[in-house]
Design a protein around this motif. Sequence first.
Motif, PDB file in Angstrom:
ATOM      1  N   ARG A 141      68.783  56.129 -43.650  1.00  0.00           N
ATOM      2  CA  ARG A 141      68.952  57.572 -43.749  1.00  0.00           C
ATOM      3  C   ARG A 141      69.317  58.159 -42.407  1.00  0.00           C
ATOM      4  N   ARG A 142      68.607  57.738 -41.435  1.00  0.00           N
ATOM      5  CA  ARG A 142      68.831  58.301 -40.125  1.00  0.00           C
ATOM      6  C   ARG A 142      70.266  57.986 -39.641  1.00  0.00           C
ATOM      7  N   ARG A 143      70.661  56.771 -39.946  1.00  0.00           N
ATOM      8  CA  ARG A 143      72.035  56.408 -39.575  1.00  0.00           C
ATOM      9  C   ARG A 143      73.035  57.367 -40.223  1.00  0.00           C
ATOM     10  N   THR A 144      72.795  57.673 -41.456  1.00  0.00           N
ATOM     11  CA  THR A 144      73.672  58.615 -42.167  1.00  0.00           C
ATOM     12  C   THR A 144      73.665  59.951 -41.469  1.00  0.00           C
ATOM     13  N   LEU A 145      72.463  60.377 -41.068  1.00  0.00           N
ATOM     14  CA  LEU A 145      72.365  61.660 -40.381  1.00  0.00           C
ATOM     15  C   LEU A 145      73.184  61.629 -39.084  1.00  0.00           C
ATOM     16  N   GLN A 146      73.109  60.511 -38.388  1.00  0.00           N
ATOM     17  CA  GLN A 146      73.867  60.402 -37.135  1.00  0.00           C
ATOM     18  C   GLN A 146      75.371  60.527 -37.418  1.00  0.00           C
ATOM     19  N   VAL A 147      75.742  59.904 -38.515  1.00  0.00           N
ATOM     20  CA  VAL A 147      77.168  59.998 -38.893  1.00  0.00           C
ATOM     21  C   VAL A 147      77.545  61.446 -39.143  1.00  0.00           C
ATOM     22  N   VAL A 148      76.626  62.133 -39.827  1.00  0.00           N
ATOM     23  CA  VAL A 148      76.871  63.546 -40.139  1.00  0.00           C
ATOM     24  C   VAL A 148      77.005  64.345 -38.861  1.00  0.00           C
ATOM     25  N   VAL A 149      76.067  64.118 -37.952  1.00  0.00           N
ATOM     26  CA  VAL A 149      76.106  64.857 -36.695  1.00  0.00           C
ATOM     27  C   VAL A 149      77.437  64.569 -35.978  1.00  0.00           C
ATOM     28  N   SER A 150      77.780  63.296 -35.954  1.00  0.00           N
ATOM     29  CA  SER A 150      78.998  62.919 -35.239  1.00  0.00           C
ATOM     30  C   SER A 150      80.217  63.580 -35.863  1.00  0.00           C
ATOM     31  N   SER A 151      80.277  63.568 -37.167  1.00  0.00           N
ATOM     32  CA  SER A 151      81.436  64.149 -37.826  1.00  0.00           C
ATOM     33  C   SER A 151      81.490  65.654 -37.629  1.00  0.00           C
ATOM     34  N   LEU A 152      80.297  66.262 -37.623  1.00  0.00           N
ATOM     35  CA  LEU A 152      80.277  67.712 -37.365  1.00  0.00           C
ATOM     36  C   LEU A 152      80.776  68.003 -35.964  1.00  0.00           C
ATOM     37  N   LEU A 153      80.340  67.161 -35.047  1.00  0.00           N
ATOM     38  CA  LEU A 153      80.796  67.353 -33.669  1.00  0.00           C
ATOM     39  C   LEU A 153      82.309  67.198 -33.610  1.00  0.00           C
ATOM     40  N   THR A 154      82.810  66.191 -34.271  1.00  0.00           N
ATOM     41  CA  THR A 154      84.249  65.961 -34.289  1.00  0.00           C
ATOM     42  C   THR A 154      84.936  67.176 -34.879  1.00  0.00           C
ATOM     43  N   GLU A 155      84.347  67.649 -35.953  1.00  0.00           N
ATOM     44  CA  GLU A 155      84.898  68.821 -36.630  1.00  0.00           C
ATOM     45  C   GLU A 155      84.972  70.015 -35.712  1.00  0.00           C
ATOM     46  N   ALA A 182      72.410  60.616 -25.988  1.00  0.00           N
ATOM     47  CA  ALA A 182      71.157  61.386 -26.045  1.00  0.00           C
ATOM     48  C   ALA A 182      71.332  62.674 -26.801  1.00  0.00           C
ATOM     49  N   THR A 183      72.506  63.289 -26.592  1.00  0.00           N
ATOM     50  CA  THR A 183      72.771  64.551 -27.283  1.00  0.00           C
ATOM     51  C   THR A 183      72.794  64.307 -28.775  1.00  0.00           C
ATOM     52  N   VAL A 184      73.474  63.252 -29.153  1.00  0.00           N
ATOM     53  CA  VAL A 184      73.566  62.951 -30.591  1.00  0.00           C
ATOM     54  C   VAL A 184      72.159  62.732 -31.165  1.00  0.00           C
ATOM     55  N   GLU A 185      71.394  62.042 -30.383  1.00  0.00           N
ATOM     56  CA  GLU A 185      70.007  61.783 -30.854  1.00  0.00           C
ATOM     57  C   GLU A 185      69.258  63.075 -31.053  1.00  0.00           C
ATOM     58  N   SER A 186      69.385  63.969 -30.050  1.00  0.00           N
ATOM     59  CA  SER A 186      68.657  65.234 -30.139  1.00  0.00           C
ATOM     60  C   SER A 186      69.104  66.027 -31.343  1.00  0.00           C
ATOM     61  N   LEU A 187      70.433  66.077 -31.511  1.00  0.00           N
ATOM     62  CA  LEU A 187      70.947  66.843 -32.637  1.00  0.00           C
ATOM     63  C   LEU A 187      70.487  66.221 -33.959  1.00  0.00           C
ATOM     64  N   THR A 188      70.474  64.909 -34.013  1.00  0.00           N
ATOM     65  CA  THR A 188      69.998  64.236 -35.226  1.00  0.00           C
ATOM     66  C   THR A 188      68.551  64.623 -35.519  1.00  0.00           C
ATOM     67  N   GLU A 189      67.837  64.615 -34.431  1.00  0.00           N
ATOM     68  CA  GLU A 189      66.405  64.981 -34.577  1.00  0.00           C
ATOM     69  C   GLU A 189      66.261  66.388 -35.132  1.00  0.00           C
ATOM     70  N   VAL A 221      84.686  63.816 -45.096  1.00  0.00           N
ATOM     71  CA  VAL A 221      83.933  63.179 -46.174  1.00  0.00           C
ATOM     72  C   VAL A 221      83.197  61.957 -45.612  1.00  0.00           C
ATOM     73  N   ILE A 222      81.989  61.939 -45.905  1.00  0.00           N
ATOM     74  CA  ILE A 222      81.167  60.858 -45.343  1.00  0.00           C
ATOM     75  C   ILE A 222      80.853  59.877 -46.447  1.00  0.00           C
ATOM     76  N   THR A 223      80.963  58.694 -46.104  1.00  0.00           N
ATOM     77  CA  THR A 223      80.622  57.692 -47.111  1.00  0.00           C
ATOM     78  C   THR A 223      79.125  57.705 -47.391  1.00  0.00           C
ATOM     79  N   ALA A 224      78.863  57.330 -48.587  1.00  0.00           N
ATOM     80  CA  ALA A 224      77.439  57.323 -48.970  1.00  0.00           C
ATOM     81  C   ALA A 224      76.684  56.289 -48.147  1.00  0.00           C
ATOM     82  N   PRO A 225      75.530  56.603 -47.874  1.00  0.00           N
ATOM     83  CA  PRO A 225      74.738  55.645 -47.084  1.00  0.00           C
ATOM     84  C   PRO A 225      74.614  54.325 -47.843  1.00  0.00           C
TER      85      PRO A 225
END
Lengths: 1217, 291
Positions: B23-37, B46-53, B108-112
């Motif tokens: 799950r957390r990995r999926t969240l990281q993907v989400v954060v990353s894609s949002l950042l990209t967006e 570290a930033t990604v981690e914080s945002l995931t948190e 679009v994020i692939t399903a976990p």
Amino acid sequence: MHEVKMNRKKDKGFESPRPFKLTHQVVCINNINFQRKSVIGFVELTIFPTVVNLNRIKLNSKQCRIYRVRVNDLEAPFIYNDPTLEVCHHESKQRNLNYFSSAYTAAVSAVDPDAGHGELVIKVPSELWKQGDEMNVLKVYIEFSLDQPKGGLHFVVPDVEGSMAERGAHVFSFGYQNSTRFWFPCVDSYSELCTWKLEFTVDASMVAVSCGDLVETVYTHDMRKKTFHYVLPIPTAASNISLSVGPFEILVDPYMHEVTHFCLPQLLPLLKHSMSYLHEIFEFYEEILTCRYPYSCFKTVFVDEAYVQVSSYASMSIFSTNLLHSAMIIDQTPLTRQCLAQALAQQFFGCFISRMSWADEWVLKGISGYIYGLYLKKTFGVNQYRHWIKEELDKMVEYELKMGGVLLHPTFGGGKDKDNPTPHLHFSIKHPHTLSWKYYKMFQCKAHLVMRLIENRISMEFMLQVFNKLLSLASTASSQKYQSHMWSQMLVSTHSFLKSISNVSGKDIGPLIKQWVDQSAVVKFFGSFAFNRKRNVLELEIRQDYTSSGTQKYVGPIKVTVQELDGSFNHTLQIEENSLKHDIPCHSKSRRNKKKKIPLMNGEEVDMDLSAMDADSPLLWIRIDPDMSILRKVEFEQADFMWQYQLRYERDVVAQEESILALEKFPTPASRLALTDILEQDQCFYKVRQGACFCLAKIANSMMSTWTGPPAMKSLFTRMFCCKSCPNIVKTNTFISFQSYFLQKTMPVAMAQLRDIQNLCPKDVLNFILDLIKYNDNRKNKFSDNYYRAELIDALTNSLTPAISISNEVRTVDNLNGDVRLILEEITRSLNMEKLLPSYRNTITVSCLRAIRMLQKNGHIPSDPSLFKSYAEYGHFVDVRVAALEAVVDYTRVDRSSVELQWLLNMVQNDPAHYIRHKILSMLGKNPPFTKAAESPLCNEALVDQLWKLMNSGTSHDWRLRCDAVNLYYTLFGLTRPSCLPLPELGLVLNLKEKKAVLNPTIKPEQGLDTTEMTGNTMGVHIPVMGFTSSLDEGLITMETVSSVSMSSGVAPPPQGLKRKLDSVVGPLGSSSPEPGQVLQEEDTSKKFKIRFNTVEEDEIDMESPHDSQAFIHHHLNILERPSTPGKEPPAVDQAVLSLPVTPLPSSFGKESTSSSKHSGDHHHHHHHHEHKKKKKKKHKHKHKHKHESKDKERDSHAFSNSPASGRSVRSPSMSD
Amino acid sequence: MRESRSGCGKATSSPAENYQLARRRTLQVVVSSLLTECGFESAEKATVESLTEMIQSYISEVGRCAKAYCEHTARITPTLSDAVVTLNEMGFNVDTLPGYAKRSQRMVITAPPVTNAPVIPKALIAGQKRTHPSHIPSHFPEFPDPHTYIKTPTFREPVSDYQVVREKAASQRRDVERALTRFMAKTGETQSLFKDDVTAFPLIAERPSSIPYLSALLPSELELQTLEETDSSEQDDQTDSENTPDDPGADKENSVLLAGGVVPSVKVSEENMIDNPYLRPVKKPKVRRKK
């Protein structure tokens, strides 16, 4: 002399037996030592001689140690002799009660103050004789002390830590009748009145309560003690003076500030509650007597170990502390109030108004008992009053029929034995002190019943007028000075009382008095009837039994009440010599008008179911003497239905109780119904209902086979006292309705008497009672349930039946019956809980002890007295002790245990509580270990000796106890010589009095049978004895004065057995041999005995004549060796420090005088004795060569060798044989 | 990311943890894609981690709140409205959500990756679950196990039956008394009625007292206590029909006896005036006279 004559004239018949008149007495007790139980003080009597040359003053004094006597500041010699200390001295083997009784009566007569005698004889110094002519006042000053008094004063000193006050130590005076002489020298007569000054110095923490007004209380100089000064200005007899000292709590009555109550520490709350009612009693008496309470103050003192529950003295009463109770106690409340009322009634009649002589005692007891009855009627209701009258009447009738009559007003013609008015009794009624206690109680009972008869005769109004007259005369007299000679108006006599009655009422009550007062015994009627239908007449037959003991013939009117269909009718019949049958015409025809109501005596009209009655007769019920206006027992026969009607519809509680008793004989369903109806009727008097319970139980047992329904009373109880929702559980206690409370207590006890076919208590009933105990809940009750719980234990006791014993196996736990196990468990638990939460008066312990004894007796548990013995020890509450002792007494009888009998007798001699001693003897008398009729291994010579010794000398300090001992002796051995004694050597002797030959009642004295009673006398040094010559022709007096030698052993009690030497009389008997002449001689002696009494009564004691050889010699020695003046009295030493022991000289002139030569005229032999006594004795010895020759010799030698006084007291024991 | 994976890899053993890591990995993907967006090209680990948190916290909070709302209405599964209320409460305007969801630049994020959901230990099934009554739509969550909502009191209700109460009080008292007396008997001296068995029916040994009348006459403390209680509750008693006496007339007669029970309260001032010789002060001794 003029004055004297005037005095007597005014006194209207009262003549003082004394040659002087007492006017004032000071009693000063300046040291009371609780540690040593001793008292030191002095008295000063102010007397007016009424004869010229008053040379001797006789006073009463017992057990006091007298140090010095001064008359008007001159030392006066005195003799102190108490013949009652040891009644029979010489004949140690004489064991018959007739002999004892006459000797005892003689001894009491010899010192009887009513005859002018006394134990203490003071020689008035010759210097004062001339003053007699001038009728001057004499002041007799006597210093005395008491050391561990055995009678008169009782010390209660609890054995705990702390000062005497903290320990609750107290002392109080007590006695039966006139017993004040036990604690200070006085004229101990109810007829010798004087004013008083009383001073008592006690510890500062204590209070001294005494008669009269407390004038002031003053500290002593060291401030550690205080002196209470009392003044009693109302002339009062010494016998009505009392004292109690203790660390009392003081309560001034909130309603009457002149009334003060005293109780022991910590009991004040109880005192407050118990006394809260007293003012109403005061008001009641003052109102009916229309006379104020005669004294200016009144004090009530509550003490522990009281002699009797109530004793009244001038302006104070001493009660048992056990009468006090809190507001939670129901049962004790009426009892305590009754005691208070009795005490107060006696304040008016008994203390304020005193009596002229013992024969007049019945008037005082009668009046006080009668007005007490009026109080009962007013406070507790007419039902209670009538019930009480019936109870008293039944009690008295039963006693008289059993023991022979009770004589209220005995007259003694010249004191001859033949004139004994009560030959059926084993004691003399000549003196209060020779009476059996039970007799005295019945005497009081009869006295008030007779007063009631007088009231019936002259009306209550007149009755009260008579009382008022007596009181107002007395109170006028009391305020007069002595010189007015009015004081004798304060004395009541039978004569003056009757005169008052005839003056006030104008009626002649002579026949009534003759029948009930001058004559003993009661009337016994048997009644039966038949109804004559033709004549419509009731033929009543009333027969009398006047031949059996305790009965007399009645001639005169009798009231008969007949309840007919048309009403209740009273008829007065005349009982005449030969008429047995009386025809009473009936008013109603025997018709049946069922709709008509039937009028009762009280005007009420009731519906009755008349189906039970005899169709031919209009009679519902008949009552003979319904008002109890004859002292009688009536046995009347009428049909069962008549008794049933009487129970249901007669409103008089006496009739109801009579019918209940009668119905016991008619166990029928109809009786059952009548009783059950009464039980349910709450308007019915509760005591009747209680009686019905027991009757129902008896009927149920008789009807056992036909009884239907649940056990008797069970459903009734359930309905009345159990919860409606759960009938097996009793309601929580409230006791708000006392009637219900008493019924609730009684029913289980009665139910437990039910028996089934196997004669066991039905299982239902037992479980029912066990449930009552289990579910008893008193948490919401403001009253204590201790009496109720105790009665439930009693019910368990009642349910017990004998164990089925297969063999004589030992009772063990294992073979305990199941039901009994349950019962025993309850008892054990209750008894144990009492240790943790004691109930009021330990009622539950008392019931448990009774239950345990019953278990033992029925063979459920091993019979063993040790538990009871431990509960009987000193230190338990008195009720518990009595219950335990009762069990021991019962054990003694059942198991014929001599160990226990000895243990009991030992307690009689040694227990500190007088009441317990008395109780043991009376219980032994009631439930004797054996009787004269039956053989018993217990009956042996040692026991005879022991009991003889007990009554002869062991109980001299307590009149009541001595009479108890006499009673017991009588019960065990009868009047004659006990059968267990070995036959005397002489076979038969002629008893001329009874004109038959009897076994010789005496036995040869044996040597060495020395009763060492005298060991109490530990004094090493003996007393200088002085004599003085009398200028009259009487001869010599041996005298005794004070030894001032102080010694450590000085506390030794005075020798208890003042041995007398009756050699003169019995000497020849002692050495009798089976010669024909011997019989004659004995006869002679017994005659002499009689004369002896005569002399004592008729004349003053001839104390100077030498009566026996020894006395004679003593006298001579005294004259020769001792200075005759008593002035050489050693100086008095501080009394507080030194105890000054004095041995009262056992000179015993009282009896010796009897053999004095003065009266020898008709008795040649007697005369002979005196002149040649010594010789004669020797002659005897010589003749018969008896084994006690040596002793006689010893006796003689003593006479010469010893210092007279010491010689006497030391030798006397051996001489008594 | 790898590092984080490896960092955690050692610990991954239980399926539940695997699940969470996925799950957390999926969240990281989400954060990353949002950042990209949003136009970021790269981000520090570290930033990604914080945002995931942060996003995890936010989602957790939404879940927790929604759950709370649903439980508040006595349900066990949150419904849509629970989520809406929650979001509103957290200051999120729900109305913007559909627009946001349809934005053009979304990724679009692939399903976990499918991982085994952790096995939830089966709850003890007690009794039969109830089916929905007709008025509740079937989509609503099922009833929970009966034991979770059926009342099962842990104490017994006091018995109010009179008989039982009395029975109980009586036997309780008896037991206490018996135990107490047995104890006293065991610990102290005893007397016995039987010689063969001294322990059967033991009696506490009597003990003589120096002042026996005190305990016999004075009411015990227990009794005094009862007295106080009954005095206060006297009125209650009279209303208690179970115990009222059958005879009302009896009270009148009884009052004769009871009337004496009340001592009039003498006023203090009055008491001082009572002239009773026993209340007077003791006098000082007079001057010693010559003898």
